[in-house]
Motif scaffolding. Structure first.
Motif, PDB file in Angstrom:
ATOM      1  N   THR A  79       0.877  -1.344  -0.019  1.00  0.00           N
ATOM      2  CA  THR A  79      -0.122   0.034   0.071  1.00  0.00           C
ATOM      3  C   THR A  79       1.024   1.354   0.110  1.00  0.00           C
ATOM      4  N   LEU A  80       0.207   2.416  -0.401  1.00  0.00           N
ATOM      5  CA  LEU A  80       0.909   3.677  -0.326  1.00  0.00           C
ATOM      6  C   LEU A  80       0.253   4.459   0.604  1.00  0.00           C
ATOM      7  N   SER A  81       0.561   4.856   1.576  1.00  0.00           N
ATOM      8  CA  SER A  81      -0.026   6.048   2.365  1.00  0.00           C
ATOM      9  C   SER A  81       0.677   7.378   2.385  1.00  0.00           C
ATOM     10  N   ILE A  82      -0.241   8.587   2.208  1.00  0.00           N
ATOM     11  CA  ILE A  82       0.536   9.906   2.005  1.00  0.00           C
ATOM     12  C   ILE A  82      -0.153  10.561   3.208  1.00  0.00           C
ATOM     13  N   HIS A 142      -1.028  13.728   6.098  1.00  0.00           N
ATOM     14  CA  HIS A 142      -1.399  14.794   5.776  1.00  0.00           C
ATOM     15  C   HIS A 142      -0.505  15.930   5.990  1.00  0.00           C
ATOM     16  N   THR A 143       0.794  15.568   6.629  1.00  0.00           N
ATOM     17  CA  THR A 143       1.673  16.533   6.318  1.00  0.00           C
ATOM     18  C   THR A 143       2.353  16.758   5.095  1.00  0.00           C
ATOM     19  N   VAL A 144       2.316  15.807   4.341  1.00  0.00           N
ATOM     20  CA  VAL A 144       2.742  15.942   2.870  1.00  0.00           C
ATOM     21  C   VAL A 144       1.782  16.808   2.323  1.00  0.00           C
ATOM     22  N   VAL A 145       0.394  16.526   2.395  1.00  0.00           N
ATOM     23  CA  VAL A 145      -0.668  17.279   1.774  1.00  0.00           C
ATOM     24  C   VAL A 145      -0.523  18.572   2.067  1.00  0.00           C
ATOM     25  N   ARG A 146      -0.175  19.070   3.618  1.00  0.00           N
ATOM     26  CA  ARG A 146      -0.015  20.416   3.851  1.00  0.00           C
ATOM     27  C   ARG A 146       1.031  20.970   3.359  1.00  0.00           C
ATOM     28  N   LYS A 147       2.271  20.557   2.966  1.00  0.00           N
ATOM     29  CA  LYS A 147       3.390  21.070   2.229  1.00  0.00           C
ATOM     30  C   LYS A 147       3.038  21.204   1.036  1.00  0.00           C
ATOM     31  N   ILE A 148       2.247  20.331   0.175  1.00  0.00           N
ATOM     32  CA  ILE A 148       1.916  20.726  -1.146  1.00  0.00           C
ATOM     33  C   ILE A 148       1.084  21.820  -1.324  1.00  0.00           C
ATOM     34  N   ALA A 149       0.099  22.021  -0.309  1.00  0.00           N
ATOM     35  CA  ALA A 149      -0.860  22.863  -0.374  1.00  0.00           C
ATOM     36  C   ALA A 149      -0.165  24.317  -0.053  1.00  0.00           C
ATOM     37  N   GLY A 186      -9.409  15.156   7.518  1.00  0.00           N
ATOM     38  CA  GLY A 186     -10.023  14.072   6.730  1.00  0.00           C
ATOM     39  C   GLY A 186      -9.629  12.869   6.875  1.00  0.00           C
ATOM     40  N   ARG A 187     -10.192  12.027   6.313  1.00  0.00           N
ATOM     41  CA  ARG A 187     -10.001  10.695   6.274  1.00  0.00           C
ATOM     42  C   ARG A 187     -10.376   9.878   4.947  1.00  0.00           C
ATOM     43  N   ALA A 188     -10.118   8.650   4.928  1.00  0.00           N
ATOM     44  CA  ALA A 188      -9.956   7.901   3.686  1.00  0.00           C
ATOM     45  C   ALA A 188      -9.488   8.518   2.628  1.00  0.00           C
ATOM     46  N   ASP A 189     -10.255   8.928   1.387  1.00  0.00           N
ATOM     47  CA  ASP A 189      -9.651   9.501   0.100  1.00  0.00           C
ATOM     48  C   ASP A 189      -9.948  10.880   0.148  1.00  0.00           C
ATOM     49  N   GLU A 190     -10.486  11.845   1.038  1.00  0.00           N
ATOM     50  CA  GLU A 190     -10.832  13.036   1.174  1.00  0.00           C
ATOM     51  C   GLU A 190     -10.272  13.758   2.218  1.00  0.00           C
ATOM     52  N   ARG A 242      -3.891  16.062  -8.045  1.00  0.00           N
ATOM     53  CA  ARG A 242      -2.897  15.304  -8.993  1.00  0.00           C
ATOM     54  C   ARG A 242      -1.883  14.710  -8.305  1.00  0.00           C
ATOM     55  N   LEU A 243      -1.322  15.228  -7.308  1.00  0.00           N
ATOM     56  CA  LEU A 243      -0.149  14.523  -6.719  1.00  0.00           C
ATOM     57  C   LEU A 243      -0.487  13.168  -5.679  1.00  0.00           C
ATOM     58  N   THR A 244      -1.708  13.524  -5.101  1.00  0.00           N
ATOM     59  CA  THR A 244      -1.961  12.315  -3.908  1.00  0.00           C
ATOM     60  C   THR A 244      -3.079  11.719  -4.165  1.00  0.00           C
ATOM     61  N   ALA A 245      -4.002  12.041  -5.040  1.00  0.00           N
ATOM     62  CA  ALA A 245      -5.174  11.343  -5.418  1.00  0.00           C
ATOM     63  C   ALA A 245      -6.114  11.366  -4.313  1.00  0.00           C
ATOM     64  N   TYR A 246      -6.069  12.310  -3.435  1.00  0.00           N
ATOM     65  CA  TYR A 246      -6.934  12.759  -2.322  1.00  0.00           C
ATOM     66  C   TYR A 246      -7.939  13.640  -2.997  1.00  0.00           C
TER      67      TYR A 246
END
Length: 131
Positions: A25-28, A30-37, A70-74, A106-110
């Motif tokens: 599995t691949l888990s991204i 929320h820290t990564v999502v925060r930095k991308i944003a 958030g959770r799951a894919d959102e 695009r980068l995370t699929a969230y």
């Protein structure tokens, strides 16, 4: 030793399995999502750096800040940014919303379920005294 029927079709030329359930599995985080944003918002014309207090770093000049839930894919994003003055707040925040949503998805699929933008400062561009 018998081979599993069809097994050769599921093995890549490198000899590794290509079946999704066998790849792991691949888990991204929320820290990564925060930095991308944050990085994406900082690249939008009209945004600027502001003097802020950041936990662990003290007072300094920093770009936008973001919080992710958030959770799951959102995910739900809350962003705080400073803008150049004068600027069209609606235009810049609209561009931030569009570009951050696109880049995170695009980068995370969230899927970005919501994106709240707070403008905490309007800062004039400071011209150098000596040219």
């Amino acid at each position: 030793m018998k081979s599993e029927p069809g097994r050769a079709d599921r093995v890549a030329s490198s000899g590794t399995s290509t079946e999704p359930e066998e790849r792991g599995t691949l888990s991204i985080s929320h820290t990564v999502v925060r930095k991308i944003a944050q990085r994406t918002a900082d690249q939008v014309d009209g945004t600027t750096r502001a003097q802020r207090r950041v936990a662990g770093l003290g007072l300094g000049t920093h770009g936008s800040s973001a919080k992710v839930a958030g959770r799951a894919d959102e995910v739900d994003l809350s962003m705080d940014l400073a803008l150049h003055y004068p600027t069209s707040i609606g235009t810049v925040t609209g561009e931030v919303r569009e570009r951050v949503t696109e880049e995170v998805e695009r980068l995370t699929a969230y899927r970005v379920r919501s994106l709240r933008v707070t403008v905490s400062a309007l800062l004039p561009e400071i011209q150098p005294r000596v040219r």
